[in-house]
Write an enzyme that holds these catalytic residues in place. Structure first.
Site, PDB file in Angstrom:
ATOM      1  N   ASP A 175       0.821  -1.216   0.000  1.00  0.00           N
ATOM      2  CA  ASP A 175       0.000   0.000   0.000  1.00  0.00           C
ATOM      3  C   ASP A 175       0.853   1.263   0.000  1.00  0.00           C
ATOM      4  O   ASP A 175       2.053   1.229   0.315  1.00  0.00           O
ATOM      5  CB  ASP A 175      -0.959   0.004   1.193  1.00  0.00           C
ATOM      6  CG  ASP A 175      -0.239   0.035   2.529  1.00  0.00           C
ATOM      7  OD1 ASP A 175       0.777  -0.674   2.678  1.00  0.00           O
ATOM      8  OD2 ASP A 175      -0.672   0.766   3.444  1.00  0.00           O
ATOM      9  N   GLU A 245       0.233  -1.127   5.777  1.00  0.00           N
ATOM     10  CA  GLU A 245       1.286  -0.580   6.640  1.00  0.00           C
ATOM     11  C   GLU A 245       1.111   0.905   6.873  1.00  0.00           C
ATOM     12  O   GLU A 245       1.387   1.411   7.971  1.00  0.00           O
ATOM     13  CB  GLU A 245       2.657  -0.850   6.004  1.00  0.00           C
ATOM     14  CG  GLU A 245       3.857  -0.533   6.907  1.00  0.00           C
ATOM     15  CD  GLU A 245       4.303   0.922   6.861  1.00  0.00           C
ATOM     16  OE1 GLU A 245       5.075   1.346   7.742  1.00  0.00           O
ATOM     17  OE2 GLU A 245       3.866   1.644   5.941  1.00  0.00           O
TER      18      GLU A 245
END
Length: 556
Positions: A175, A245
């Site tokens: 991400d 994350e």
């Protein structure tokens, strides 16, 4: 060098004599004796460091060198066609906008969010990323298909030849943060569209180029090459790819940790390596070379809300007593926090002092310029000066010696002709390993010193204290730094990561957790992180592959 130290001693003495001409005779003698004694101690200390370097044979060869297997990869990495292939891989990954938002409400404003679409549809960016990785790295997926955890995170497990050795785990994440475009400010404009993955003039452009799709692609590419060459791994390797994350890893890394703990034969990792500090040029005064800072810990993180309330009222009758409007009261509090930062730490045992002490043992090789070779070899004397210089040298350097205070959001008012009833400011603190949440908040209260300002910690479930400190005098750390020396030829040192990673969920899986990204940058280029015009050179990306290949195959 010793010659510089000898030159430096009479300079100190001359300065002392000049100062003492302003004093009486007795003070002249005493002051000269002090300065000469200190100069002599500096010389002895510098020589003793070099003697220890020679006697313990810790002099390091910083010229890159390679094993036979690495020579094969090196020749491949230098091949322009392969570099272009790697660049295309990263470009295609960047083109998939795997954006993580703080809240679902924010995500609903966009159509390409990783948290907005929870179904299994092929239009979900993370599902598209899985499909892309299967196509880019077919051997890895065929021989060692990943465990899919919590729908989107991936965990590859590649067995090694020895079951007696603890495995290692390399981490990356799929991400990215949003990439807003401010067309009204030139400095905030993207030269190329943030999700275009444009390849131009030897660079790959776009969100995720250095945070953190570069790590993801280079780790997987290294493992694909190792499988192609039928190289037997010295120990089992886990590749962990989280999907959230950027919002704490509470679905990704947290569930990867749970999965690992539930495995009957799993105990601990020999070490875990996640993204982190890099090889930055200009990071420390006196060193011309890039310095590879391998973080052995990371700062904590929590958020504070400042609020002040008032009677409100019509904007035609603003208050003339009591310190003005509640907006000005809050503004004064914010000003106090920014002009009176948290206390600095350079005492023995502090992270930056450890960094400089570690480097000072290598001054014979690194040869920092005068007077830094003297200063770094004698922190017992020059510590207070270094502390002040570091705290004012750059934003990143200052963040290494103190807990930071960042005013990130301000909220107040409902209508243009109504005085607000309440205004709020939201402060993000990154907590130094030697501080606590309580000490940071207490500093805020003393600095603001205003009973009208209410201070409270918010988002407690997402607050995280400073991490445990991993050792730097063990085989795990030395393996990482030796691969840096081998591939890049840069000096290494333990450091502290001023940001946060999702390794918070892995703290009880290994005592050796390190945060390091094998990427060479300048201080100016650090602004690309979560900023605009994020990019990486094709050469840097290919060297990352070489680094991970060396690390995986040499983690004996």
């Amino acid at each position: 060098s010793s010659v510089m130290s000898i030159v430096f001693a009479p300079i100190l003495a001359a300065v002392a004599w000049w100062l003492c001409t302003l004093m009486n005779y007795f003070h002249v003698i005493i002051t000269c004796m002090i300065f000469l004694s200190l100069s002599f101690l500096c010389i002895l200390n510098n020589r003793e460091i070099k003697r220890r370097l020679r006697s313990t044979k810790v002099l390091k060869n910083y010229k890159p060198s390679f094993e036979d297997e690495e020579e094969q990869l090196l020749s491949k990495v230098k091949n322009l066609q392969y570099q272009n292939e790697l660049a295309t891989m990263l470009s295609r990954a960047i083109q998939i906008p795997t954006i993580s938002y703080d809240t679902v409400e924010e995500a609903k404003k966009e159509s390409n969010s990783t948290v907005m679409t929870n179904g299994d549809g092929s239009d979900n960016p993370l599902n598209r990323m899985h499909e892309l990785l299967r196509g880019l790295f077919p051997l890895l997926h065929q021989k060692y298909p990943p465990v899919i955890i919590h729908q989107y995170s991936l965990l590859f497990i590649i067995p090694g030849k020895s079951d007696d050795k603890l495995p290692i785990m390399l981490c990356a994440h799929m991400d990215v943060v949003p990439a807003p475009v401010n067309e009204n400010v030139d400095s905030d404009r993207w030269i190329h569209e943030p999700f275009s993955g444009e390849i131009l003039d030897g660079f790959i452009w776009g969100r995720g180029a250095i945070d953190n799709k570069n790590n993801m692609i280079s780790q997987l590419a290294a493992m694909e090459f190792i499988i192609q060459q039928n190289i037997t791994l010295p120990r089992t390797v886990y590749l962990s790819l989280g999907h959230d994350e950027e919002v704490g890893g509470f679905d990704g890394a947290a569930n990867i940790a749970k999965y690992l703990k539930d495995q009957p034969n799993f105990t601990q990792f020999e070490y875990i390596l996640d993204e982190g500090t890099m090889m930055v040029k200009g990071s420390l005064p006196g060193f011309a070379s890039n310095i590879a800072m391998i973080s052995t810990c990371e700062k904590g993180c929590f958020n504070v809300e400042l609020s002040v309330s008032g009677p409100g009222g019509h904007s035609s009758m603003p208050p003339i007593k009591g310190g003005g409007s509640i907006v000005s009261i809050l503004g004064e509090a914010i000003k106090k926090l920014e002009t009176h930062p948290q206390p600095t730490h350079f005492e023995k045992g502090s992270s930056l002092r450890l960094t400089l002490e570690y480097l000072s043992r290598e001054t014979a090789i690194l040869s920092p310029s005068l007077p830094f070779n003297i200063v770094y070899s004698n922190l017992w004397l020059f510590g207070p000066i270094i502390k002040r210089l570091i705290a004012k040298s750059s934003n990143a350097a200052a963040a290494m010696v103190r807990s930071t205070t960042a005013i990130c959001k301000i909220h107040g008012g409902t209508k243009l002709n109504v005085l607000p009833f309440q205004v709020k400011a939201y402060v993000n603190h990154r907590v130094h390993p030697l501080d606590t949440f309580e000490s940071v908040v207490e500093h805020n209260r003393k600095v603001i010193n205003d009973q009208r300002i209410k201070i409270r910690i918010i988002g407690g479930d997402k607050s995280v204290p400073a991490s445990p400190i991993s050792p730097h005098d063990n085989q795990a750390f030395q393996c990482i730094e030796q691969c840096v020396h081998k591939i890049f030829g840069f000096p290494t040192t333990p450091s502290v990561l001023i940001g946060n990673t999702d390794t918070r969920h892995y703290w009880d899986l290994s005592q050796n957790i390190y945060r390091f990204s094998p990427l060479a940058l300048t201080i100016e280029e650090l602004k690309m992180f979560h900023g605009v015009n994020e990019r990486i050179s094709t050469d840097s990306l290919s060297k990352m592959v070489l680094f991970y290949c060396a690390l995986i195959t040499q983690s004996y």
